[in-house]
Design a protein around this motif. Structure first.
Motif, PDB file in Angstrom:
ATOM      1  N   MET A   1     -15.588  40.593  26.583  1.00 38.63           N
ATOM      2  CA  MET A   1     -15.036  41.942  26.593  1.00 38.63           C
ATOM      3  C   MET A   1     -14.241  42.221  25.315  1.00 38.63           C
ATOM      4  N   PHE A   2     -13.357  41.277  24.948  1.00 39.62           N
ATOM      5  CA  PHE A   2     -12.537  41.461  23.745  1.00 39.62           C
ATOM      6  C   PHE A   2     -13.415  41.681  22.518  1.00 39.62           C
ATOM      7  N   ARG A   3     -14.497  40.877  22.428  1.00 42.46           N
ATOM      8  CA  ARG A   3     -15.363  40.983  21.260  1.00 42.46           C
ATOM      9  C   ARG A   3     -16.005  42.357  21.165  1.00 42.46           C
ATOM     10  N   LYS A   4     -16.391  42.922  22.290  1.00 38.01           N
ATOM     11  CA  LYS A   4     -16.998  44.258  22.276  1.00 38.01           C
ATOM     12  C   LYS A   4     -16.000  45.293  21.760  1.00 38.01           C
ATOM     13  N   LEU A   5     -14.721  45.119  22.077  1.00 42.45           N
ATOM     14  CA  LEU A   5     -13.700  46.070  21.636  1.00 42.45           C
ATOM     15  C   LEU A   5     -13.479  46.036  20.135  1.00 42.45           C
ATOM     16  N   LEU A   6     -13.781  44.908  19.493  1.00 39.87           N
ATOM     17  CA  LEU A   6     -13.609  44.802  18.041  1.00 39.87           C
ATOM     18  C   LEU A   6     -14.372  45.887  17.306  1.00 39.87           C
ATOM     19  N   PHE A   7     -15.551  46.194  17.785  1.00 39.42           N
ATOM     20  CA  PHE A   7     -16.445  47.103  17.081  1.00 39.42           C
ATOM     21  C   PHE A   7     -16.787  48.337  17.913  1.00 39.42           C
ATOM     22  N   LYS A   8     -15.931  48.665  18.865  1.00 42.99           N
ATOM     23  CA  LYS A   8     -16.187  49.787  19.769  1.00 42.99           C
ATOM     24  C   LYS A   8     -16.460  51.070  18.981  1.00 42.99           C
ATOM     25  N   ASP A   9     -17.566  51.709  19.316  1.00 42.72           N
ATOM     26  CA  ASP A   9     -17.974  53.000  18.752  1.00 42.72           C
ATOM     27  C   ASP A   9     -18.231  52.962  17.244  1.00 42.72           C
ATOM     28  N   LEU A  10     -18.487  51.797  16.672  1.00 45.65           N
ATOM     29  CA  LEU A  10     -18.783  51.715  15.242  1.00 45.65           C
ATOM     30  C   LEU A  10     -20.277  51.528  15.018  1.00 45.65           C
ATOM     31  N   THR A  11     -20.750  52.021  13.893  1.00 46.80           N
ATOM     32  CA  THR A  11     -22.129  51.821  13.493  1.00 46.80           C
ATOM     33  C   THR A  11     -22.157  50.847  12.320  1.00 46.80           C
ATOM     34  N   PHE A  12     -23.353  50.417  11.966  1.00 47.76           N
ATOM     35  CA  PHE A  12     -23.527  49.521  10.827  1.00 47.76           C
ATOM     36  C   PHE A  12     -22.975  50.173   9.556  1.00 47.76           C
ATOM     37  N   PRO A  22     -12.261  44.441  -0.396  1.00 44.17           N
ATOM     38  CA  PRO A  22     -11.892  43.080   0.035  1.00 44.17           C
ATOM     39  C   PRO A  22     -10.550  42.999   0.762  1.00 44.17           C
ATOM     40  N   ARG A  23      -9.615  43.876   0.428  1.00 53.20           N
ATOM     41  CA  ARG A  23      -8.323  43.862   1.126  1.00 53.20           C
ATOM     42  C   ARG A  23      -8.490  44.268   2.588  1.00 53.20           C
ATOM     43  N   GLU A  24      -9.411  45.186   2.850  1.00 50.68           N
ATOM     44  CA  GLU A  24      -9.673  45.612   4.230  1.00 50.68           C
ATOM     45  C   GLU A  24     -10.398  44.531   5.022  1.00 50.68           C
ATOM     46  N   GLU A  25     -11.302  43.816   4.351  1.00 52.69           N
ATOM     47  CA  GLU A  25     -11.988  42.697   5.007  1.00 52.69           C
ATOM     48  C   GLU A  25     -10.950  41.669   5.453  1.00 52.69           C
ATOM     49  N   GLU A  26     -10.050  41.351   4.528  1.00 48.83           N
ATOM     50  CA  GLU A  26      -9.027  40.361   4.833  1.00 48.83           C
ATOM     51  C   GLU A  26      -8.080  40.868   5.918  1.00 48.83           C
ATOM     52  N   ARG A  27      -7.779  42.135   5.907  1.00 49.60           N
ATOM     53  CA  ARG A  27      -6.902  42.734   6.925  1.00 49.60           C
ATOM     54  C   ARG A  27      -7.533  42.606   8.317  1.00 49.60           C
ATOM     55  N   PHE A  28      -8.850  42.768   8.384  1.00 54.91           N
ATOM     56  CA  PHE A  28      -9.575  42.616   9.646  1.00 54.91           C
ATOM     57  C   PHE A  28      -9.286  41.237  10.250  1.00 54.91           C
ATOM     58  N   PHE A  29      -9.423  40.192   9.429  1.00 49.45           N
ATOM     59  CA  PHE A  29      -9.202  38.837   9.923  1.00 49.45           C
ATOM     60  C   PHE A  29      -7.721  38.523  10.116  1.00 49.45           C
ATOM     61  N   PHE A  30      -6.853  39.121   9.304  1.00 54.29           N
ATOM     62  CA  PHE A  30      -5.403  38.957   9.494  1.00 54.29           C
ATOM     63  C   PHE A  30      -5.026  39.469  10.883  1.00 54.29           C
ATOM     64  N   LEU A  87     -17.024  39.943   4.227  1.00 55.07           N
ATOM     65  CA  LEU A  87     -17.873  41.047   4.695  1.00 55.07           C
ATOM     66  C   LEU A  87     -19.129  40.508   5.381  1.00 55.07           C
ATOM     67  N   SER A  88     -19.690  39.429   4.872  1.00 56.43           N
ATOM     68  CA  SER A  88     -20.866  38.830   5.518  1.00 56.43           C
ATOM     69  C   SER A  88     -20.522  38.374   6.927  1.00 56.43           C
ATOM     70  N   TRP A  89     -19.360  37.766   7.088  1.00 57.57           N
ATOM     71  CA  TRP A  89     -18.916  37.342   8.421  1.00 57.57           C
ATOM     72  C   TRP A  89     -18.773  38.549   9.338  1.00 57.57           C
ATOM     73  N   ILE A  90     -18.163  39.613   8.829  1.00 63.19           N
ATOM     74  CA  ILE A  90     -17.966  40.816   9.649  1.00 63.19           C
ATOM     75  C   ILE A  90     -19.310  41.397  10.074  1.00 63.19           C
ATOM     76  N   LEU A  91     -20.253  41.482   9.142  1.00 63.77           N
ATOM     77  CA  LEU A  91     -21.568  42.053   9.458  1.00 63.77           C
ATOM     78  C   LEU A  91     -22.306  41.215  10.499  1.00 63.77           C
ATOM     79  N   VAL A  92     -22.314  39.909  10.316  1.00 64.71           N
ATOM     80  CA  VAL A  92     -23.004  39.044  11.279  1.00 64.71           C
ATOM     81  C   VAL A  92     -22.325  39.124  12.642  1.00 64.71           C
TER      82      VAL A  92
END
Length: 132
Positions: A1-12, A22-30, A87-92
């Protein structure tokens, strides 16, 4: 459930737009690692400073203001030791999480542009149990 919320209502396309910096990518993981703000994994202190790396590393290193312990957003996670771009991690992760059924590494590789072997490695790391 938590994982689905990470990307709720987002498209590719949304993922590419949101994490093109890159700062936003890092912020995602922070935000995934430290939901309520930085907490030193060694002493539990909640204040840190960023360290500028001399070797030209693109990833930020956070140093605990109390004990001096240094860590990054991927230290101690399934991503630790990976040289793949965030970004590759986020996309996968995005394709893996939004797929309704099992999705092949080949399909994810073709869709994301991440090499097949790297995608297979990532899927082994993020498949349940998924600990980040």
């Amino acid at each position: 459930m938590f994982r689905k919320l990470l990307f709720k209502d987002l498209t590719f396309t949304d993922i590419h737009t949101l994490y093109s910096d890159p700062r936003e990518e890092e912020r995602f993981f922070f935000d995934l690692k430290w939901k309520d703000g930085f907490v030193c994994s060694k002493c539990g202190h909640t204040h840190c400073m960023t360290v500028i790396r001399k070797n030209g590393s693109l990833r930020t290193v956070y140093q605990c203001s109390h004990c001096g312990y240094q860590e990054s957003v991927i230290a101690g996670t399934a991503l630790e030791g990976s040289k793949a771009p965030l970004l590759s991690w986020i996309l996968v992760m995005f394709v893996f999480v939004i797929s309704k059924t099992g999705t092949s590494a080949k399909y994810i590789s073709d869709l994301t542009g991440v090499s097949y072997h790297t995608t297979k490695f990532m899927l082994r790391k993020i498949s349940p149990p998924f600990h980040l």
